[in-house]
Design a protein around this motif. Structure first.
Motif, short mmCIF file in Angstrom:
data_model
loop_
_atom_site.label_atom_id
_atom_site.label_comp_id
_atom_site.label_asym_id
_atom_site.label_seq_id
_atom_site.Cartn_x
_atom_site.Cartn_y
_atom_site.Cartn_z
N THR A 20 -4.19 -59.74 -2.58
CA THR A 20 -5.39 -59.88 -3.39
C THR A 20 -5.06 -60.52 -4.74
OG1 THR A 20 -7.43 -58.78 -4.08
CG2 THR A 20 -5.37 -57.59 -4.47
N LEU A 21 -6.08 -60.79 -5.51
CA LEU A 21 -5.94 -61.37 -6.84
C LEU A 21 -6.51 -60.42 -7.87
CD1 LEU A 21 -7.12 -65.01 -6.01
CD2 LEU A 21 -4.78 -64.29 -6.52
N GLU A 29 -8.45 -55.56 -9.93
CA GLU A 29 -8.16 -56.14 -8.62
C GLU A 29 -9.45 -56.57 -7.94
OE1 GLU A 29 -6.33 -54.03 -4.91
OE2 GLU A 29 -4.73 -54.39 -6.38
N ALA A 30 -9.43 -57.73 -7.31
CA ALA A 30 -10.61 -58.24 -6.61
C ALA A 30 -10.93 -57.35 -5.41
CB ALA A 30 -10.37 -59.67 -6.14
N PRO A 38 -10.22 -61.65 -0.76
CA PRO A 38 -10.53 -61.23 -2.14
C PRO A 38 -11.69 -62.05 -2.69
CG PRO A 38 -8.21 -61.81 -1.92
CD PRO A 38 -8.88 -62.20 -0.64
N TYR A 39 -12.66 -61.34 -3.26
CA TYR A 39 -13.80 -62.03 -3.86
C TYR A 39 -13.50 -62.27 -5.33
CZ TYR A 39 -18.33 -63.40 -5.49
OH TYR A 39 -19.36 -64.12 -6.05
N VAL A 40 -13.40 -63.54 -5.71
CA VAL A 40 -13.23 -63.92 -7.11
C VAL A 40 -14.20 -65.06 -7.42
CG1 VAL A 40 -10.80 -63.22 -7.28
CG2 VAL A 40 -11.35 -65.55 -6.59
N GLU A 41 -14.48 -65.21 -8.69
CA GLU A 41 -15.31 -66.31 -9.15
C GLU A 41 -14.47 -67.14 -10.12
OE1 GLU A 41 -18.92 -64.59 -10.74
OE2 GLU A 41 -19.47 -63.78 -8.78
N PHE A 42 -14.74 -68.44 -10.16
CA PHE A 42 -14.02 -69.31 -11.09
C PHE A 42 -14.94 -69.64 -12.25
CE2 PHE A 42 -11.37 -69.78 -7.39
CZ PHE A 42 -10.10 -69.86 -7.93
N HIS A 43 -14.38 -69.51 -13.43
CA HIS A 43 -15.13 -69.74 -14.66
C HIS A 43 -14.59 -70.98 -15.36
CE1 HIS A 43 -17.29 -68.90 -18.36
NE2 HIS A 43 -16.15 -69.01 -19.04
N HIS A 44 -15.49 -71.89 -15.72
CA HIS A 44 -15.13 -73.05 -16.53
C HIS A 44 -15.10 -72.63 -17.99
CE1 HIS A 44 -16.58 -75.19 -12.94
NE2 HIS A 44 -15.84 -76.21 -13.35
N LEU A 45 -13.96 -72.77 -18.64
CA LEU A 45 -13.89 -72.48 -20.07
C LEU A 45 -14.89 -73.37 -20.81
CD1 LEU A 45 -12.44 -70.94 -22.35
CD2 LEU A 45 -10.82 -72.83 -22.46
N ILE A 46 -14.85 -74.65 -20.54
CA ILE A 46 -15.88 -75.57 -21.02
C ILE A 46 -16.84 -75.73 -19.86
CG2 ILE A 46 -16.37 -77.86 -21.96
CD1 ILE A 46 -13.23 -78.04 -22.42
N PRO A 47 -18.05 -75.22 -19.97
CA PRO A 47 -18.96 -75.22 -18.83
C PRO A 47 -19.17 -76.61 -18.22
CG PRO A 47 -19.87 -73.93 -20.62
CD PRO A 47 -18.66 -74.62 -21.16
N PHE A 48 -19.18 -76.61 -16.91
CA PHE A 48 -19.42 -77.84 -16.15
C PHE A 48 -20.85 -78.30 -16.39
CE2 PHE A 48 -20.12 -79.95 -11.93
CZ PHE A 48 -19.17 -80.95 -12.09
N LYS A 49 -21.77 -77.35 -16.32
CA LYS A 49 -23.18 -77.66 -16.56
C LYS A 49 -23.48 -77.45 -18.04
CE LYS A 49 -24.71 -76.34 -11.97
NZ LYS A 49 -25.47 -75.41 -11.17
N GLY A 50 -24.18 -78.37 -18.63
CA GLY A 50 -24.58 -78.24 -20.02
C GLY A 50 -23.60 -78.86 -21.00
N LEU A 60 -10.31 -73.94 -15.51
CA LEU A 60 -10.83 -72.89 -14.64
C LEU A 60 -9.99 -71.63 -14.69
CD1 LEU A 60 -11.71 -75.16 -11.62
CD2 LEU A 60 -13.35 -73.88 -12.99
N PHE A 61 -10.68 -70.49 -14.58
CA PHE A 61 -10.03 -69.19 -14.60
C PHE A 61 -10.62 -68.32 -13.50
CE2 PHE A 61 -9.58 -70.97 -18.76
CZ PHE A 61 -8.33 -70.57 -19.19
N VAL A 62 -9.77 -67.46 -12.91
CA VAL A 62 -10.19 -66.50 -11.89
C VAL A 62 -10.76 -65.27 -12.58
CG1 VAL A 62 -9.39 -64.92 -10.09
CG2 VAL A 62 -8.46 -67.22 -10.20
N LEU A 63 -12.00 -64.93 -12.24
CA LEU A 63 -12.64 -63.76 -12.86
C LEU A 63 -13.30 -62.88 -11.81
CD1 LEU A 63 -14.47 -65.36 -15.92
CD2 LEU A 63 -12.25 -64.23 -15.89
#
Length: 138
Positions: A20-21, A29-30, A38-50, A60-63
């Protein structure tokens, strides 16, 4: 979606513990999804949209879902503490400054990206200046 799948596969091969992550922010732990992945979401530090942030692994970061939502919706004062955790706990052991300079080297970072991160309290004035003045040496 393709980048997400590639990144998840890479993270699983490189960083998984016990199959798992962990969230790069809170280190929880996911949980396993219905496919026992493992369920994770990826977060753009600088948002892709907007903010038109780069869709690049350095951005990108695993959250976990909770930290991901909080980074998007929590008040600015509290968001700053989440960024500090993310800056320290990430799997690559690379600070935001190092990642942003690497994106700048690849010509993927714009001045408005830095302004966004400064306003969002992801980086400090000092870090902003350090990144902004970095020049490519040939």
């Amino acid at each position: 979606r393709k980048l997400h799948d590639l990144l998840k596969s890479y993270y699983m091969q490189r960083y998984s513990e016990n199959g798992t992550l962990k969230c790069e922010c809170c280190e929880a732990e996911a949980f396993l999804n219905v496919k026992f992945q493992p369920y994770v979401e990826f977060h753009h530090l600088i948002p892709f949209k907007g903010a038109y942030g780069p869709d690049h692994f350095l951005n990108l970061f695993v959250l976990c879902p909770e930290c991901h939502k909080k980074l998007h919706f929590i008040n600015l004062d509290e968001r700053e503490s989440y960024y500090k955790k993310l800056n320290c706990n990430n799997y690559m052991h690379e600070s935001f400054v190092k990642r942003l300079i690497a994106l700048k080297k690849k010509d993927l970072l714009r001045s408005y990206h830095l302004e966004y991160l400064l306003a969002d309290r992801a980086i400090t004035e000092r870090e902003h200046k350090k990144i902004a003045v970095w020049r490519r040496t040939v």
